[in-house]
Scaffold this motif. Structure first.
Motif, PDB file in Angstrom:
ATOM      1  N   UNK A   1       0.849  -1.186   0.000  1.00  0.00           N
ATOM      2  CA  UNK A   1       0.000   0.000   0.000  1.00  0.00           C
ATOM      3  C   UNK A   1       0.883   1.233   0.000  1.00  0.00           C
ATOM      4  N   UNK A   2       0.304   2.428   0.116  1.00  0.00           N
ATOM      5  CA  UNK A   2       1.104   3.656   0.122  1.00  0.00           C
ATOM      6  C   UNK A   2       2.223   3.605   1.158  1.00  0.00           C
ATOM      7  N   UNK A   3       3.443   3.839   0.713  1.00  0.00           N
ATOM      8  CA  UNK A   3       4.582   3.875   1.614  1.00  0.00           C
ATOM      9  C   UNK A   3       4.980   2.548   2.205  1.00  0.00           C
ATOM     10  N   UNK A   4       4.461   1.454   1.680  1.00  0.00           N
ATOM     11  CA  UNK A   4       4.711   0.138   2.284  1.00  0.00           C
ATOM     12  C   UNK A   4       5.273  -0.825   1.247  1.00  0.00           C
ATOM     13  N   UNK A   5       6.579  -1.074   1.321  1.00  0.00           N
ATOM     14  CA  UNK A   5       7.266  -2.011   0.444  1.00  0.00           C
ATOM     15  C   UNK A   5       8.034  -3.020   1.287  1.00  0.00           C
ATOM     16  N   UNK A   6       8.170  -4.237   0.772  1.00  0.00           N
ATOM     17  CA  UNK A   6       8.927  -5.256   1.517  1.00  0.00           C
ATOM     18  C   UNK A   6       9.432  -6.306   0.536  1.00  0.00           C
ATOM     19  N   UNK A   7      10.566  -6.914   0.906  1.00  0.00           N
ATOM     20  CA  UNK A   7      11.067  -8.057   0.144  1.00  0.00           C
ATOM     21  C   UNK A   7      10.367  -9.318   0.657  1.00  0.00           C
ATOM     22  N   UNK A   8      10.017 -10.200  -0.272  1.00  0.00           N
ATOM     23  CA  UNK A   8       9.299 -11.427   0.078  1.00  0.00           C
ATOM     24  C   UNK A   8      10.003 -12.621  -0.563  1.00  0.00           C
ATOM     25  N   UNK A   9      10.170 -13.680   0.219  1.00  0.00           N
ATOM     26  CA  UNK A   9      10.676 -14.928  -0.339  1.00  0.00           C
ATOM     27  C   UNK A   9       9.545 -15.645  -1.062  1.00  0.00           C
ATOM     28  N   UNK A  10       9.842 -16.175  -2.234  1.00  0.00           N
ATOM     29  CA  UNK A  10       8.827 -16.884  -3.011  1.00  0.00           C
ATOM     30  C   UNK A  10       9.512 -17.928  -3.878  1.00  0.00           C
TER      31      UNK A  10
ATOM     32  N   UNK B   1       1.402   5.930  -6.777  1.00  0.00           N
ATOM     33  CA  UNK B   1       0.872   4.804  -5.990  1.00  0.00           C
ATOM     34  C   UNK B   1       1.498   4.794  -4.605  1.00  0.00           C
ATOM     35  N   UNK B   2       2.814   4.968  -4.539  1.00  0.00           N
ATOM     36  CA  UNK B   2       3.511   4.916  -3.254  1.00  0.00           C
ATOM     37  C   UNK B   2       3.117   6.064  -2.329  1.00  0.00           C
ATOM     38  N   UNK B   3       2.742   7.190  -2.920  1.00  0.00           N
ATOM     39  CA  UNK B   3       2.328   8.346  -2.120  1.00  0.00           C
ATOM     40  C   UNK B   3       0.817   8.425  -1.919  1.00  0.00           C
ATOM     41  N   UNK B   4       0.081   7.433  -2.389  1.00  0.00           N
ATOM     42  CA  UNK B   4      -1.358   7.385  -2.175  1.00  0.00           C
ATOM     43  C   UNK B   4      -2.154   8.298  -3.085  1.00  0.00           C
ATOM     44  N   UNK B   5      -1.528   8.805  -4.171  1.00  0.00           N
ATOM     45  CA  UNK B   5      -2.244   9.703  -5.085  1.00  0.00           C
ATOM     46  C   UNK B   5      -2.944   8.959  -6.206  1.00  0.00           C
ATOM     47  N   UNK B   6      -2.598   7.686  -6.403  1.00  0.00           N
ATOM     48  CA  UNK B   6      -3.265   6.863  -7.411  1.00  0.00           C
ATOM     49  C   UNK B   6      -3.724   5.581  -6.743  1.00  0.00           C
ATOM     50  N   UNK B   7      -5.020   5.272  -6.807  1.00  0.00           N
ATOM     51  CA  UNK B   7      -5.558   4.123  -6.064  1.00  0.00           C
ATOM     52  C   UNK B   7      -5.259   2.794  -6.755  1.00  0.00           C
ATOM     53  N   UNK B   8      -4.214   2.128  -6.290  1.00  0.00           N
ATOM     54  CA  UNK B   8      -3.892   0.804  -6.809  1.00  0.00           C
ATOM     55  C   UNK B   8      -3.572  -0.081  -5.604  1.00  0.00           C
ATOM     56  N   UNK B   9      -4.574  -0.780  -5.093  1.00  0.00           N
ATOM     57  CA  UNK B   9      -4.415  -1.476  -3.819  1.00  0.00           C
ATOM     58  C   UNK B   9      -3.451  -2.658  -3.893  1.00  0.00           C
ATOM     59  N   UNK B  10      -2.710  -2.862  -2.811  1.00  0.00           N
ATOM     60  CA  UNK B  10      -1.836  -4.014  -2.686  1.00  0.00           C
ATOM     61  C   UNK B  10      -2.533  -5.116  -1.914  1.00  0.00           C
ATOM     62  N   UNK B  11      -1.799  -6.172  -1.611  1.00  0.00           N
ATOM     63  CA  UNK B  11      -0.402  -6.372  -2.012  1.00  0.00           C
ATOM     64  C   UNK B  11      -0.275  -6.899  -3.437  1.00  0.00           C
ATOM     65  N   UNK B  12       0.811  -6.481  -4.098  1.00  0.00           N
ATOM     66  CA  UNK B  12       1.114  -7.054  -5.400  1.00  0.00           C
ATOM     67  C   UNK B  12       2.616  -6.976  -5.657  1.00  0.00           C
ATOM     68  N   UNK B  13       3.081  -7.863  -6.536  1.00  0.00           N
ATOM     69  CA  UNK B  13       4.493  -7.883  -6.911  1.00  0.00           C
ATOM     70  C   UNK B  13       4.790  -6.648  -7.754  1.00  0.00           C
ATOM     71  N   UNK B  14       5.843  -5.929  -7.386  1.00  0.00           N
ATOM     72  CA  UNK B  14       6.085  -4.581  -7.875  1.00  0.00           C
ATOM     73  C   UNK B  14       7.086  -4.574  -9.036  1.00  0.00           C
TER      74      UNK B  14
END
Length: 340
Positions: free
Chosen positions: A8-17, A44-57
């Motif tokens: 979501x806005x301001x929320x990024x993380x590395x994920x094992x897959x 998207x990262x600043x919340x100005x465009x609505x693209x809901x997570x989580x998704x692979x970036x």
């Protein structure tokens, strides 16, 4: 393996897959080596465009081919390739017409790294490995001597700028071009500026309020004017609206000359009432919509390889792969993360 996830806005993380595997003879596995931000990513990262997570970036980048299916003929392991962000088969009626953004072999708007808007199952390119369907149709080898970091945005934003000026300059060589720059499609407007100069516009004017973007446009050799998008600077056969918002869109249309062509490369979230009578009277052609990326990539790479166009002028930050999250959250105009 690891991939970058946007929650979501301001929320990024590395994920094992799990690592992707080839399950069709027309596929390829690639290792992304230079990833760029698209103009939509900071919004998207600043919340100005609505693209809901989580998704692979991640959906703009250059990669190294790791493995290919038995039917793949145009690339091989070790090749460096541009990965177009849109999924295209290369064989359907739309692809054969060059409309690869509307490939009919897959759901509409199928793309890497754009969550629900592009179909969640394609994954993102900000990852250790990515699975490429239709490798022969999609992947474009990078010419020798071209820096992968310089053309990381050849997946999306550079072709978006190219389509706004190249066809029109081919039809009317040497005409004048006006780009209304701004935050909505910041790098696309700048790429359009550099490409207009490279493709022989007699005069390329870049209008914006931001000192950094004005300085970048000046490096391309454009005539820069500081001002709001609705500042009157004349009428032009080719206009490009990259600022965003109704005022800029109407200003671009009003700045388009008789028989001119106006392209909006920004995403307008709300309906805009266009001055239709004035457009009709001047025979103004207006175009908006997603760029069809794949056909433009070889032409762009040729311009770069021959020294006519340097997209690295637009890049405002280059960081190591491991610093991706912090750099993305800072929101530079054009970020490129490079893997050693």
């Amino acid at each position: 393996m690891q991939r970058l996830m946007l929650d979501g806005p301001g929320a990024l993380r590395w994920e094992d897959c799990p690592e992707p595997v080839l399950d069709s003879p027309d596929q390829a596995l690639v290792r992304p080596i230079a990833l760029a931000t698209c103009d939509i990513d900071p919004a998207v990262l600043q919340g100005r465009f609505p693209l809901p997570g989580p998704y692979a970036f991640g959906h703009e980048g250059v990669a190294e081919v790791v493995a290919v299916g038995d039917d793949v003929r145009t690339v091989r392991p070790g090749d460096t390739v541009v990965v177009p962000f849109q999924i295209s088969c290369g064989a359907c009626p739309a692809c054969l017409r060059g409309r690869t953004g509307n490939c009919t072999a897959h759901p509409l708007m199928s793309t890497f790294g754009l969550g629900s808007m592009g179909g969640l199952n394609w994954g993102g390119l900000w990852a250790d490995l990515a699975l490429i369907p239709h490798a022969d149709a999609m992947l474009v080898p990078v010419p020798a001597g071209v820096d992968p970091a310089a053309v990381a945005s050849a997946s999306d934003n550079i072709p978006d700028g190219f389509r706004a000026v190249a066809p029109q300059l081919a039809a009317d060589p040497g005409v004048e071009v006006l780009i209304l720059g701004g935050p909505a499609a910041a790098s696309i407007g700048l790429y359009a500026t550099g490409l207009a100069v490279a493709l022989g516009a007699s005069r390329t004017v870049y209008l914006d309020t931001d000192p950094e973007r004005l300085a970048i446009a000046a490096k391309f050799g454009a005539e820069v004017i500081e001002g709001k998008p609705d500042t009157r600077v004349g009428r032009f056969p080719i206009t490009v609206e990259a600022a965003g918002g109704a005022k800029a869109l109407i200003a671009a249309v009003n700045a388009t000359a008789n028989d001119g062509w106006c392209t909006s490369v920004s995403v307008q979230a709300k309906d805009v009432a266009l001055p239709m009578l004035a457009m009709y009277s001047r025979c103004c052609t207006f175009h908006t919509g997603r760029a069809h990326v794949r056909p433009a990539v070889p032409r762009i790479l040729d311009l770069v390889a021959t020294g006519r166009f340097d997209p690295s002028i637009v890049t405002t930050s280059v960081v190591p792969w491991s610093d991706s999250i912090d750099a993305l959250l800072e929101g530079p105009t054009k970020l490129v993360a490079v893997r050693a």
